[in-house]
Design a protein around this motif. Structure first.
Motif, PDB file in Angstrom:
ATOM      1  N   PHE B  80       0.800  -1.223   0.000  1.00 40.45           N
ATOM      2  CA  PHE B  80       0.000   0.000   0.000  1.00 40.45           C
ATOM      3  C   PHE B  80       0.829   1.267   0.000  1.00 40.45           C
ATOM      4  O   PHE B  80       0.379   2.316  -0.439  1.00 40.45           O
ATOM      5  CB  PHE B  80      -0.959  -0.004   1.200  1.00 40.45           C
ATOM      6  N   ARG B  81       2.058   1.188   0.508  1.00 36.21           N
ATOM      7  CA  ARG B  81       2.826   2.436   0.609  1.00 36.21           C
ATOM      8  C   ARG B  81       4.160   2.358  -0.124  1.00 36.21           C
ATOM      9  O   ARG B  81       4.926   3.300  -0.140  1.00 36.21           O
ATOM     10  CB  ARG B  81       3.081   2.764   2.084  1.00 36.21           C
ATOM     11  N   GLY B  82       4.431   1.209  -0.721  1.00 35.91           N
ATOM     12  CA  GLY B  82       5.726   1.059  -1.379  1.00 35.91           C
ATOM     13  C   GLY B  82       6.878   1.129  -0.398  1.00 35.91           C
ATOM     14  O   GLY B  82       7.994   1.492  -0.743  1.00 35.91           O
ATOM     15  N   ASP B  83       6.576   0.770   0.875  1.00 30.28           N
ATOM     16  CA  ASP B  83       7.585   0.868   1.924  1.00 30.28           C
ATOM     17  C   ASP B  83       8.195  -0.511   2.169  1.00 30.28           C
ATOM     18  O   ASP B  83       7.542  -1.409   2.667  1.00 30.28           O
ATOM     19  CB  ASP B  83       6.923   1.397   3.202  1.00 30.28           C
ATOM     20  N   PHE B  84       9.450  -0.669   1.795  1.00 31.43           N
ATOM     21  CA  PHE B  84      10.087  -1.986   1.911  1.00 31.43           C
ATOM     22  C   PHE B  84      10.839  -2.171   3.221  1.00 31.43           C
ATOM     23  O   PHE B  84      11.589  -3.105   3.384  1.00 31.43           O
ATOM     24  CB  PHE B  84      11.057  -2.189   0.740  1.00 31.43           C
ATOM     25  N   GLY B  85      10.674  -1.219   4.122  1.00 32.71           N
ATOM     26  CA  GLY B  85      11.418  -1.310   5.376  1.00 32.71           C
ATOM     27  C   GLY B  85      12.624  -0.389   5.329  1.00 32.71           C
ATOM     28  O   GLY B  85      12.761   0.447   4.425  1.00 32.71           O
ATOM     29  N   TYR B  86      13.511  -0.573   6.286  1.00 30.93           N
ATOM     30  CA  TYR B  86      14.609   0.376   6.479  1.00 30.93           C
ATOM     31  C   TYR B  86      15.928  -0.367   6.419  1.00 30.93           C
ATOM     32  O   TYR B  86      16.091  -1.439   6.995  1.00 30.93           O
ATOM     33  CB  TYR B  86      14.442   1.055   7.839  1.00 30.93           C
ATOM     34  N   SER B  87      16.851   0.216   5.667  1.00 28.16           N
ATOM     35  CA  SER B  87      18.169  -0.394   5.631  1.00 28.16           C
ATOM     36  C   SER B  87      19.005   0.181   6.750  1.00 28.16           C
ATOM     37  O   SER B  87      19.274   1.369   6.782  1.00 28.16           O
ATOM     38  CB  SER B  87      18.854  -0.113   4.292  1.00 28.16           C
ATOM     39  N   PHE B  88      19.391  -0.673   7.682  1.00 30.34           N
ATOM     40  CA  PHE B  88      20.105  -0.182   8.848  1.00 30.34           C
ATOM     41  C   PHE B  88      21.548   0.098   8.522  1.00 30.34           C
ATOM     42  O   PHE B  88      22.179   0.929   9.128  1.00 30.34           O
ATOM     43  CB  PHE B  88      19.980  -1.197   9.985  1.00 30.34           C
ATOM     44  N   GLU B  89      22.055  -0.588   7.545  1.00 24.62           N
ATOM     45  CA  GLU B  89      23.447  -0.375   7.208  1.00 24.62           C
ATOM     46  C   GLU B  89      23.622   0.971   6.490  1.00 24.62           C
ATOM     47  O   GLU B  89      24.586   1.680   6.704  1.00 24.62           O
ATOM     48  CB  GLU B  89      23.942  -1.510   6.312  1.00 24.62           C
ATOM     49  N   ALA B 287      24.483  -6.963   1.825  1.00 30.13           N
ATOM     50  CA  ALA B 287      23.402  -6.876   2.804  1.00 30.13           C
ATOM     51  C   ALA B 287      23.293  -8.165   3.599  1.00 30.13           C
ATOM     52  O   ALA B 287      23.069  -8.156   4.808  1.00 30.13           O
ATOM     53  CB  ALA B 287      22.083  -6.579   2.098  1.00 30.13           C
ATOM     54  N   LEU B 288      23.453  -9.294   2.915  1.00 32.03           N
ATOM     55  CA  LEU B 288      23.325 -10.569   3.605  1.00 32.03           C
ATOM     56  C   LEU B 288      24.443 -10.763   4.602  1.00 32.03           C
ATOM     57  O   LEU B 288      24.233 -11.232   5.726  1.00 32.03           O
ATOM     58  CB  LEU B 288      23.339 -11.712   2.585  1.00 32.03           C
ATOM     59  N   ILE B 289      25.666 -10.374   4.193  1.00 32.84           N
ATOM     60  CA  ILE B 289      26.797 -10.593   5.086  1.00 32.84           C
ATOM     61  C   ILE B 289      26.681  -9.691   6.311  1.00 32.84           C
ATOM     62  O   ILE B 289      26.945 -10.098   7.431  1.00 32.84           O
ATOM     63  CB  ILE B 289      28.123 -10.379   4.331  1.00 32.84           C
ATOM     64  N   SER B 290      26.204  -8.461   6.105  1.00 33.49           N
ATOM     65  CA  SER B 290      26.073  -7.567   7.262  1.00 33.49           C
ATOM     66  C   SER B 290      24.701  -7.718   7.920  1.00 33.49           C
ATOM     67  O   SER B 290      24.354  -6.950   8.794  1.00 33.49           O
ATOM     68  CB  SER B 290      26.306  -6.122   6.827  1.00 33.49           C
ATOM     69  N   GLN B 291      23.931  -8.699   7.473  1.00 36.43           N
ATOM     70  CA  GLN B 291      22.613  -8.978   8.033  1.00 36.43           C
ATOM     71  C   GLN B 291      21.691  -7.769   8.011  1.00 36.43           C
ATOM     72  O   GLN B 291      20.941  -7.516   8.937  1.00 36.43           O
ATOM     73  CB  GLN B 291      22.739  -9.554   9.448  1.00 36.43           C
ATOM     74  N   ASP B 292      21.759  -7.043   6.915  1.00 31.91           N
ATOM     75  CA  ASP B 292      20.842  -5.926   6.693  1.00 31.91           C
ATOM     76  C   ASP B 292      19.615  -6.514   5.995  1.00 31.91           C
ATOM     77  O   ASP B 292      19.439  -6.435   4.796  1.00 31.91           O
ATOM     78  CB  ASP B 292      21.537  -4.898   5.795  1.00 31.91           C
ATOM     79  N   MET B 293      18.749  -7.165   6.817  1.00 33.49           N
ATOM     80  CA  MET B 293      17.838  -8.129   6.241  1.00 33.49           C
ATOM     81  C   MET B 293      16.687  -7.540   5.424  1.00 33.49           C
ATOM     82  O   MET B 293      16.228  -8.150   4.486  1.00 33.49           O
ATOM     83  CB  MET B 293      17.283  -9.057   7.319  1.00 33.49           C
ATOM     84  N   TYR B 294      16.228  -6.330   5.779  1.00 33.09           N
ATOM     85  CA  TYR B 294      15.126  -5.788   4.978  1.00 33.09           C
ATOM     86  C   TYR B 294      15.576  -5.523   3.553  1.00 33.09           C
ATOM     87  O   TYR B 294      14.850  -5.783   2.588  1.00 33.09           O
ATOM     88  CB  TYR B 294      14.545  -4.517   5.615  1.00 33.09           C
ATOM     89  N   LEU B 295      16.778  -5.037   3.419  1.00 37.35           N
ATOM     90  CA  LEU B 295      17.318  -4.784   2.085  1.00 37.35           C
ATOM     91  C   LEU B 295      17.436  -6.110   1.320  1.00 37.35           C
ATOM     92  O   LEU B 295      16.974  -6.244   0.185  1.00 37.35           O
ATOM     93  CB  LEU B 295      18.685  -4.100   2.211  1.00 37.35           C
ATOM     94  N   ALA B 296      18.030  -7.116   1.984  1.00 34.05           N
ATOM     95  CA  ALA B 296      18.241  -8.404   1.322  1.00 34.05           C
ATOM     96  C   ALA B 296      16.908  -9.040   0.942  1.00 34.05           C
ATOM     97  O   ALA B 296      16.707  -9.485  -0.191  1.00 34.05           O
ATOM     98  CB  ALA B 296      19.027  -9.333   2.238  1.00 34.05           C
ATOM     99  N   GLY B 297      15.974  -9.037   1.912  1.00 34.57           N
ATOM    100  CA  GLY B 297      14.673  -9.659   1.660  1.00 34.57           C
ATOM    101  C   GLY B 297      13.944  -8.980   0.510  1.00 34.57           C
ATOM    102  O   GLY B 297      13.318  -9.632  -0.320  1.00 34.57           O
ATOM    103  N   SER B 298      14.047  -7.650   0.436  1.00 36.63           N
ATOM    104  CA  SER B 298      13.364  -6.934  -0.631  1.00 36.63           C
ATOM    105  C   SER B 298      13.934  -7.316  -1.990  1.00 36.63           C
ATOM    106  O   SER B 298      13.203  -7.494  -2.947  1.00 36.63           O
ATOM    107  CB  SER B 298      13.512  -5.423  -0.428  1.00 36.63           C
ATOM    108  N   PHE B 299      15.257  -7.427  -2.051  1.00 33.06           N
ATOM    109  CA  PHE B 299      15.870  -7.844  -3.311  1.00 33.06           C
ATOM    110  C   PHE B 299      15.344  -9.214  -3.737  1.00 33.06           C
ATOM    111  O   PHE B 299      14.966  -9.442  -4.885  1.00 33.06           O
ATOM    112  CB  PHE B 299      17.397  -7.899  -3.173  1.00 33.06           C
ATOM    113  N   ILE B 300      15.356 -10.128  -2.768  1.00 32.52           N
ATOM    114  CA  ILE B 300      14.941 -11.494  -3.111  1.00 32.52           C
ATOM    115  C   ILE B 300      13.482 -11.508  -3.556  1.00 32.52           C
ATOM    116  O   ILE B 300      13.119 -12.133  -4.555  1.00 32.52           O
ATOM    117  CB  ILE B 300      15.191 -12.431  -1.907  1.00 32.52           C
TER     118      ILE B 300
END
Lengths: 390, 328, 584
Positions: B80-89, B287-300
């Motif tokens: 609904f908002r195009g919000d994929f979460g936040y990349s902490f890295e 992202a995966l190595i630094s466990q920046d998971m929202y970024l990684a999950g969004s890519f996948i």
């Protein structure tokens, strides 16, 4: 006007043929299905040769400790990134005559002070005698038998014999490659075993019962097979905690690799089940009073096994490549486990490769050879899988 | 036809749902959550942490919610908002980071797909029509090699060869002087000079696979009675073959989009890591190595969606191409 | 045979009392063809010679494997890659002298001009012989543009005209249709239109009606014949059916294992066959024209009033609204309220064309397809059983008494099991026999169906089609059934073997007191084998009576049209030309 003409002879009993000399024919009338599959398969020479190569690779993996000249993690800092030594048959004796003496040539090493890089030059005069069944570094075969005999190595345990060169820690690449064979070949085999279990079970259930069961399984397969594999493998492998033991990592990587390999198998099995379920001979067996169990195990699965074998063979290289890729990217297997992928991890950038090309050539050669052999073998099996067609 | 497209779209929904579950699972998989790793990093660097602030963060990210609620929050944000979460890295919303990278991933995949088609179509037809000729054997052998060499090994080999013999480094999409430059003809030419190696690396195995499929299919089709009909009509061989069996053997070609695309995207990922291309691949790995998971999950997730769209396109093209599908 | 057997290949000649022959357009002289197989060279065609004359039809008749199709295709040089013409000439007459087709190369322009331009070809399978992804029109206009150099508009107009000539309704819309939108007969008409597009002098029809129903077959043969006469074409018709030969041929050539064993006028071949093979072929064909049962069991209805199986209003409806979407608004009634009784020791024939529901009816009785409504009552050993109400487990004992013989002798035997395992499977499953007893029972059964018991360790692929069908019958008999349902059990077999299998079944019936439900599209087979015949049309049972009555004096209009469409293997008494037509 049409003449009434006829051949004044008794009717012939069969078509006219001339036999071609193509070796011994198979007695097909009483030959069982596997005999026919083998007869068809063995006509494909490339596939047979590939089968032999695969078999040899497994033997190498099985007897890795004995076949490797030294231990995979035995490092000699004075020989880092050393190029391969050449194997020669004749050595020049003191009197200048040539005499048979299996040996490798030694190195002379110099350090370039500007770049702090070592360079090695083959020294013709330095003779390192080598031989078969030599005493070397002690090991435990399969973790059981303490031995110290190696198939091939320097006669003097202190000498160096780096037939494929060394890596940046001065470890023998050949020994590491041989030990890597064990891991890489077995990961494919175990992975495919798990895939097979999942694929055959789900594919059979899906193809035999059809209906909503089929619908659900099909959706699952569709989801998994439409995810690009490498990102998914990466995602799962990256979640493995760094603290886990190498053995646990090995098993979990196998699991990850196989988790996404079963879909192709399940599809194949399902498709064949679907086709076979409506075959007349299955209907006949049903009318004979066979239970569903008997239908599946006695009538349908035997027609499938050769096909399954072929598909499994074709799925194996995917698993091996998957492991190699993950380890290469640094999120698969890790030292001290040695696999071809772990070896390739050391060939990460152009500079390293340019400096020590053998670090790229040999491990990737092993991967390509294995994948090729599996593909040829699988193709041969697939062509031979149905000996009854045409 | 419209019914068919609608039906296909409805079928996509459960698959999309399944994919989002997998992506979410990957996000959730690493032990602990981002907050704990953030706290650990902050503690490492000697920063003081206010427990109340942590608690507030925890609540705002809903880390204490039941898993299905977390999933709902995540997926509804995307939908609904195009919000994929936040990349902490990167300290930025994921949505800011992914689109450019996904764009170049898609572009590279499509370029590779075109390469795959352009190469495999003529070779496949040639191999099927001249079976067991020298040319056929040569292509078959090359095809086997192409299938057997993993992408990243091919990339490494080409890099090594080009470094060794041409003294040129082939990483990246542009030469250094063009990376920041605005688009121009020269920049485009430079791009072409770099992209070919990536396209070859990514496309080789797909090409090999497609040649084999086309050859097998066309060989089957060549023995069908309608080909004999066409010949009996007096059509010269090549015209009969092009009009009839090739037309039908094109089906797997079009449906190839469905299964080649995931492979290509896979290939782009790992090749991009090796060749250091600015696509999703290197960022995903990092992202995966630094466990920046929202970024990684969004890519996948997005890569999955991309292949799904590819499959839809291939199904629609297939229906256009083959009246039997269109009419059922 | 003849007394002077010393002459190994004596050729006997005899004038045939035939009508004035047209001029010769094609002469085949001593044509031989070889196929290179994996282990042997097959001499598929040997020293074949014949002539085609303008306005006349030569029938090349033979059973499967006789080389008749290969011969026909060789005239257009259409051969598989492993085949080659080894000797002989194929002379196509022309204004400037004859062209020999045999030595032409695959790509030579002369050959391409002849293909489709001077010789047209029609195949057996109209579905697979037309491209599924091109419209009918595009496939026909192509031939027109190729051979008659028409532009697009002319070609389209001519195509519509051709479609009209082959009597396809609404030709101006049909031209843009795809093959799968047509019925089998319509597809074959389109195929004919395509073969005739360039106005060829010779038409080769390779089993053009084998895949079609009898009534459609009659229409197509009729059409081909009329077109041939009006265009003055020479025709080469390939067929295995002596009835078709008798109906349409002027001259006949009989092929057997690659040789033409006898050639002559149709009348001479039918009334004065010289070669032993021709005679046996005719014998098995004519034999099927008589009923075996009329004197074997006089009138079972009168003597045994208690039926063994009773069907009442049995129906199967497909596509009825069952799903949540509402389903199809017009369901298909595959079987529509069928009722009949089967008596002990009776052979009941069920005939009908494709789509009549006869096969579905057989499956309904066995409940491999579930009936939508109606009852099936089986009068077994003790009390009557309602088959539609049986549970999965109870159905098993019903399946022991009522067995099925399949159509396809290749698909119905598991290739991975030996004959012993195949025949023994029902015995093993029911626990009736094992070990030595099983082996003995299998040997008994093999002997019963006329096979050597020594063959039980062999695999099915070692047997011919007829032998496999015998194995299938042995399996059906293994459990001492009371009823056999034979679904097109002889359809896949050559005519001589067909007669053998039918005789075997009759013999077994006499010995074992069986009842048969014999499902077939082939009226002559049913006539030969059955006491009573039920005729099915569009799911309904339209007429039922004794075999003789149905075949000689049918009451219903549909039955009349069906019976009159069956080709009669007697050239002096052609039936199809004055057949009755059934309009819907």
């Amino acid at each position: 006007m049409t003449d009434h003409v006829f051949i004044d002879e008794a009717p012939e009993a069969g078509p006219a043929t001339t036999a071609l000399n193509t070796g011994k024919p198979v007695q097909t009338a009483v030959a069982g299905p596997w005999q026919l599959v083998w007869a068809k398969f063995s006509r494909n020479k490339v596939a047979v040769a590939s089968g032999v190569i695969i078999l040899m690779l497994f033997l190498v993996g099985l007897f890795a400790e004995f076949l490797a000249p030294t231990l995979p993690d035995m490092s000699r800092p004075q020989f880092t990134n050393a190029p391969p030594q050449e194997l020669r048959l004749f050595a020049t004796q003191a009197d200048g005559s040539q005499q048979f003496q299996l040996h490798v040539t030694g190195y002379t090493m110099s350090v370039d002070l500007a770049s702090l890089r070592r360079s090695y030059v083959i020294d013709e005069n330095q003779v390192v005698p080598v031989g078969f069944l030599v005493k070397g570094a002690p090991y435990k075969l399969w973790g059981l038998f303490a031995l110290d005999t190696h198939l091939f190595g320097p006669l003097n345990p202190g000498d160096t014999m780096y037939l494929l060169g060394t890596d940046k820690l001065g470890r023998d690449l050949l020994s590491r490659l041989i030990h890597g064979t064990r891991i890489s070949m077995s990961i494919g085999l175990i992975g495919v075993g798990i895939s097979l279990l999942l694929g055959v079970a789900l594919g059979a259930v899906s193809g035999f019962y059809g209906g909503w069961v089929d619908m659900v399984v099909q959706r699952i397969i569709e989801v998994i097979s439409s995810m690009p594999t490498i990102p998914l493998w990466l995602g799962l492998a990256a979640a493995i905690p760094l603290t886990w033991s190498p053995l646990s990592v090995y098993f979990i990587i196998t699991l990850i690799v196989s988790l996404f390999g079963w879909t192709g198998l399940a599809r194949e099995v399902r498709g064949r089940f679907f086709a076979l379920r409506s075959e007349d001979f299955v209907t006949a067996a049903r009318l004979d009073g066979s239970s569903e169990r008997r239908l599946i195990f006695r009538h349908i699965l035997p027609s499938l096994t050769s096909h399954i074998l072929a598909v499994v063979t074709l799925a194996l290289p995917t698993m091996i490549v998957a492991e190699t890729a993950l380890s290469f990217l640094g999120i698969g297997l890790k030292a001290p486990i040695v696999s071809w992928g772990v070896l390739l991890q050391e060939a990460q950038n152009v500079r390293t490769i340019a400096n020590a090309p053998w670090l790229l050539i040999w491990p990737s050669g092993a991967v390509v050879l294995t994948v090729l052999a599996y593909n040829f073998l699988g193709d041969g099996l697939r062509d031979a899988a149905d000996p009854y067609e045409s | 036809m419209l019914n068919y497209v609608i039906k296909r779209l409805i079928y996509m929904i459960p698959t999309l749902f399944g994919m989002s579950m997998i992506a979410f699972m990957i996000i959730q998989l690493p032990p602990g959550d981002y907050l704990s790793s953030l706290l650990a990093t902050m503690a490492d660097s000697g920063q003081n942490i206010d427990p109340a602030q942590v608690e507030a963060l925890r609540r705002s990210y809903g880390f204490d919610d039941p898993i299905w609620l977390q999933y709902w929050k995540w997926i509804s944000g995307i939908l609904f908002r195009g919000d994929f979460g936040y990349s902490f890295e990167w300290n930025r919303p994921v949505a800011d980071l992914i689109w450019e990278r996904m764009g170049s991933t898609l572009a590279l995949s499509i370029a590779s797909l075109l390469f795959v088609w352009a190469v495999s179509l003529p070779i496949g037809i040639y191999s099927a029509m001249r079976r067991h000729s020298v040319g056929d054997y040569a292509f078959t052998f090359l095809g086997f090699i192409g299938l057997a060499i993993p992408n990243f090994i091919l990339a490494l080999t080409l890099m090594y060869v080009s470094y060794k013999f041409f003294g040129q480094s082939v990483g990246g999409l542009f030469s250094p002087e063009y990376v920041e430059a605005p688009w121009s003809v020269a920049k485009f030419v430079d791009l072409l000079g770099h992209i070919w190696i990536a396209v070859i690396v990514i496309g080789t195995s797909g090409t090999a696979a497609l040649i084999r499929i086309l050859r097998a299919n066309l060989t089957d089709e060549l023995n069908k009675p309608y080909v004999i009909t066409a010949k009996a009509k007096g059509l010269p061989e090549y015209r009969a073959v092009i009009k009839y069996p090739v037309r039908i053997a094109l089906n797997p070609f079009v449906s190839a989009i469905g299964w080649v695309l995931p492979e290509l995207i896979s290939g782009v990922t790992i090749t991009a890591i090796v060749l250091n291309l600015p696509t999703a691949g290197p960022l995903l790995l990092r992202a995966l190595i630094s466990q920046d998971m929202y970024l990684a999950g969004s890519f996948i997730l997005l890569m999955g969606v991309l292949t799904l769209v590819g499959m839809l396109v291939s199904d629609i093209l297939l229906a256009l191409l083959d009246p039997r599908i269109r009419f059922n | 045979m003849k007394a002077d057997a010393m002459q190994r290949q004596a050729v006997n000649t005899e004038r045939a009392a035939d009508a004035a022959a047209g001029e010769v357009v094609l002469t085949v002289e001593n044509l031989s063809l070889d196929f290179r197989l994996r282990t042997e060279i097959l001499h598929a065609v040997r020293n074949v010679s014949f002539q085609l004359r303008r306005g006349q039809t030569l029938c090349l008749v033979g059973e499967s494997g006789s080389g008749k199709s290969v011969t026909a295709r060789a005239l257009l040089r259409i051969l598989d890659k492993n085949g080659a013409i080894t000797s002989g000439r194929i002379l196509l007459a022309g204004k400037t002298g004859a062209i020999d087709i045999a030595p032409l190369t695959e790509r030579s322009p002369e050959l391409l001009k002849i293909r489709g331009g001077r010789i047209g070809l029609i195949f057996q399978e109209p579905m697979s012989s037309l491209s599924p992804v091109h419209t009918i029109g595009s496939q026909i206009t192509e031939a027109l543009r190729l051979h008659r150099r028409m532009d697009k508009k002319q070609a389209r107009a001519e195509t519509i005209e051709l479609l009209r000539q082959v009597e396809i309704p609404n030709p101006d819309t049909a031209i843009d249709r795809y093959t799968f939108e047509f019925s089998g007969g319509m597809r074959q008409r389109a195929m004919i239109a395509m073969a005739l597009a360039a106005d060829p002098e010779i038409l080769i029809a390779d089993e053009p009606t084998t895949a079609l129903d009898v009534t459609t077959q009659a229409e197509i043969l009729d059409l081909i014949k009329r077109l041939q006469v009006s265009r003055g074409m020479a025709m080469l018709l390939i067929t295995h059916d002596m009835g078709v030969v008798a109906e349409v041929a002027d001259t006949v050539a009989v092929m057997h294992y690659g040789r033409i064993v006898e050639t002559g006028s149709t009348d001479a071949i039918f009334y004065d066959p010289k070669h032993a093979y021709t005679r046996s072929l005719l014998r098995s064909t004519v034999k099927l024209e008589q009923n075996q049962r009329s004197y074997a069991a006089a009138a079972p209805v009168a003597t045994a009033p208690a039926p063994v199986l009773s069907l009442r209003n049995l129906s199967k409806t497909y596509g009825a609204s069952t799903g949540w979407l509402g389903g199809n608004s017009n369901p298909i009634r595959a079987v529509d309220a069928v009722s009949f009784d089967l008596y002990p020791g009776e052979n009941l024939g069920i005939v009908g064309e494709s789509g009549s529901g006869k096969t579905t009816l057989g499956r309904l009785i066995l409940r491999t397809v579930e009936p939508s409504s109606g009852t099936i009552t089986y009068f077994g050993q003790d009390k009557p059983v309602e088959v539609t109400g049986l549970s999965k487990h109870e159905l098993k004992s019903f399946h022991r008494d009522v067995r099925l013989v399949f159509q396809d002798p290749f698909a119905s035997l598991n290739p991975r099991m030996t004959v012993k395992q195949v025949i023994g499977d029902p015995l093993v499953v029911s626990g009736k026999a094992k070990g030595a007893a099983l082996e003995q029972r299998v040997a008994e059964l093999l002997e019963l169906v006329g096979l050597d018991p020594m063959a039980m360790e062999r695999y099915p692929h070692a047997f011919s089609g007829g032998q496999r069908q015998r194995i299938g019958i042995a399996r059906a008999l293994a459990l001492d059934p009371r009823i056999l349902i034979a679904d097109e059990a002889t359809a896949a077999l050559d005519v001589s073997i067909r007669a053998q299998i039918l005789d075997l079944l009759l013999d077994i019936q006499k010995r074992l007191e069986l009842s048969f439900i014999f499902i077939s599209h082939d009226i002559s087979v049913v006539r030969y084998f059955c006491d009573r015949v039920a005729v099915m049309h569009r799911g309904k049972l339209v007429e039922m009576g004794t075999a003789e009555q149905i075949c000689t004096d049918p009451k219903e209009p549909y039955t009349r049209s069906l019976i009159s469409a069956v080709p009669n293997p007697d050239p002096r008494n052609k039936r199809m030309l004055h057949r009755t037509r059934f309009s819907v």
